[in-house]
Enzyme design. Structure first.
Site, PDB file in Angstrom:
ATOM      1  N   HIS A   1      -6.901  -5.607   1.931  1.00  0.00           N
ATOM      2  CA  HIS A   1      -5.785  -4.940   2.855  1.00  0.00           C
ATOM      3  C   HIS A   1      -4.995  -6.079   3.699  1.00  0.00           C
ATOM      4  CE1 HIS A   1      -6.633  -0.660   2.142  1.00  0.00           C
ATOM      5  NE2 HIS A   1      -7.657  -1.219   1.947  1.00  0.00           N
TER       6      HIS A   1
ATOM      7  N   GLN B   1     -14.756   2.431   0.823  1.00  0.00           N
ATOM      8  CA  GLN B   1     -13.827   1.767  -0.332  1.00  0.00           C
ATOM      9  C   GLN B   1     -13.259   3.159  -1.255  1.00  0.00           C
ATOM     10  OE1 GLN B   1     -15.584  -1.293  -2.556  1.00  0.00           O
ATOM     11  NE2 GLN B   1     -13.759  -1.341  -3.779  1.00  0.00           N
TER      12      GLN B   1
ATOM     13  N   ASP C   1       0.984  -1.116  -0.085  1.00  0.00           N
ATOM     14  CA  ASP C   1       0.039   0.061   0.123  1.00  0.00           C
ATOM     15  C   ASP C   1       0.659   1.257  -0.093  1.00  0.00           C
ATOM     16  OD1 ASP C   1      -3.449   0.642   1.149  1.00  0.00           O
ATOM     17  OD2 ASP C   1      -1.971   2.155   1.086  1.00  0.00           O
ATOM     18  N   ILE C   2       0.316   2.327  -0.534  1.00  0.00           N
ATOM     19  CA  ILE C   2       1.111   3.468  -0.962  1.00  0.00           C
ATOM     20  C   ILE C   2       1.141   4.144   0.442  1.00  0.00           C
ATOM     21  CG2 ILE C   2      -0.583   5.099  -1.751  1.00  0.00           C
ATOM     22  CD1 ILE C   2       1.312   5.812  -3.996  1.00  0.00           C
TER      23      ILE C   2
ATOM     24  N   HIS D   1     -10.356  -5.473  -3.425  1.00  0.00           N
ATOM     25  CA  HIS D   1      -8.742  -5.610  -2.822  1.00  0.00           C
ATOM     26  C   HIS D   1      -8.836  -5.987  -1.451  1.00  0.00           C
ATOM     27  CE1 HIS D   1      -9.907  -1.337  -2.880  1.00  0.00           C
ATOM     28  NE2 HIS D   1      -9.223  -1.336  -1.421  1.00  0.00           N
TER      29      HIS D   1
ATOM     30  N   ASN E   1     -12.502  -3.193   2.288  1.00  0.00           N
ATOM     31  CA  ASN E   1     -13.653  -2.243   2.417  1.00  0.00           C
ATOM     32  C   ASN E   1     -14.553  -2.182   1.378  1.00  0.00           C
ATOM     33  OD1 ASN E   1     -12.379  -1.006   4.758  1.00  0.00           O
ATOM     34  ND2 ASN E   1     -10.933  -0.023   3.695  1.00  0.00           N
TER      35      ASN E   1
HETATM   36  P1  5GP Z   1      -9.648   1.353   0.020  1.00  0.00           P
HETATM   37  O1  5GP Z   1      -9.800   2.716   0.668  1.00  0.00           O
HETATM   38  O2  5GP Z   1     -10.274   1.578  -1.401  1.00  0.00           O
HETATM   39  O3  5GP Z   1     -10.098   0.147   1.008  1.00  0.00           O
HETATM   40  O4  5GP Z   1      -8.216   1.295  -0.135  1.00  0.00           O
HETATM   41  C1  5GP Z   1      -7.371   1.658  -1.298  1.00  0.00           C
HETATM   42  C2  5GP Z   1      -5.943   1.602  -0.795  1.00  0.00           C
HETATM   43  O5  5GP Z   1      -5.205   1.909  -1.986  1.00  0.00           O
HETATM   44  C3  5GP Z   1      -5.542   2.841   0.504  1.00  0.00           C
HETATM   45  O6  5GP Z   1      -5.143   2.144   1.396  1.00  0.00           O
HETATM   46  C4  5GP Z   1      -4.582   3.658  -0.528  1.00  0.00           C
HETATM   47  O7  5GP Z   1      -3.514   4.066   0.349  1.00  0.00           O
HETATM   48  C5  5GP Z   1      -3.888   2.532  -1.418  1.00  0.00           C
HETATM   49  N1  5GP Z   1      -3.632   3.292  -2.840  1.00  0.00           N
HETATM   50  C6  5GP Z   1      -4.186   4.709  -3.184  1.00  0.00           C
HETATM   51  N2  5GP Z   1      -3.461   4.665  -4.427  1.00  0.00           N
HETATM   52  C7  5GP Z   1      -2.471   4.001  -4.648  1.00  0.00           C
HETATM   53  C8  5GP Z   1      -1.327   3.768  -5.359  1.00  0.00           C
HETATM   54  O8  5GP Z   1      -1.096   4.446  -6.472  1.00  0.00           O
HETATM   55  N3  5GP Z   1      -0.316   2.791  -5.169  1.00  0.00           N
HETATM   56  C9  5GP Z   1      -0.667   1.653  -4.296  1.00  0.00           C
HETATM   57  N4  5GP Z   1       0.280   1.041  -3.925  1.00  0.00           N
HETATM   58  N5  5GP Z   1      -1.419   2.067  -3.172  1.00  0.00           N
HETATM   59  C10 5GP Z   1      -2.470   3.061  -3.460  1.00  0.00           C
END
Ligand code: 5GP
Ligand code: ZN
Length: 114
Positions: free
Chosen positions: A102, A94, A30-31, A100, A87
């Site tokens: 986590h 989300q 994760d970034i 995805h 999420n």
């Molecule tokens: P969500 O909020 O949809 O459950 O999780 C999305 C995740 O993607 C977040 O934890 C966010 O930090 C990660 N993320 C967003 N943009 C990027 C990216 O460009 N590269 C990577 N590796 N992770 C990302």
């Protein structure tokens, strides 16, 4: 789908720090890590949210979950475990519309979430 961030990462159009890849699955860090270990396990197939999964996706979802624990264990977290989070849509907060998991580990994680 062409605008999907994770599809672009899977296609190699956007760089990532890759943890694992096979013909059906990709995993990358994760970034914005929320724990010493924090990576995402995603299917290469574009499925926007868990609520969009079909019966035909059941085996793929099982494989994602199995691989998630295998990869966490490989990072020294087999004994203490961690957390596997999906999420989903608006109430699940989300932010990227491509399923995805986590995978977090390496520290105690609070529960319940806020
Ligand atoms: P969500 O909020 O949809 O459950 O999780 C999305 C995740 O993607 C977040 O934890 C966010 O930090 C990660 N993320 C967003 N943009 C990027 C990216 O460009 N590269 C990577 N590796 N992770 C990302
Ligand atoms: Zn996608």
């Amino acid at each position: 789908m062409n605008d999907c961030l994770f599809c672009k990462i899977i296609a190699g159009e956007i760089p990532c720090n890759k943890v694992y890849e096979d013909d059906e699955i990709c995993a990358f860090h994760d970034i914005s890590p929320q724990a010493p270990v924090h990576f995402l396990v995603v299917p290469k197939k574009h499925i926007p949210t868990l609520m969009d999964a079909k019966g035909e996706d059941a085996a793929l979802l099982g494989k994602l979950l199995y691989k998630a624990q295998e990869l966490l264990a490989a990072r020294g977290c087999a004994e203490k475990g961690g957390r596997f989070v999906i999420n989903c849509k608006e109430d699940g907060m989300q932010t990227v519309s491509h399923i995805h998991i986590h995978v977090l580990g390496g520290r105690p994680l609070l529960w319940p979430p806020g």
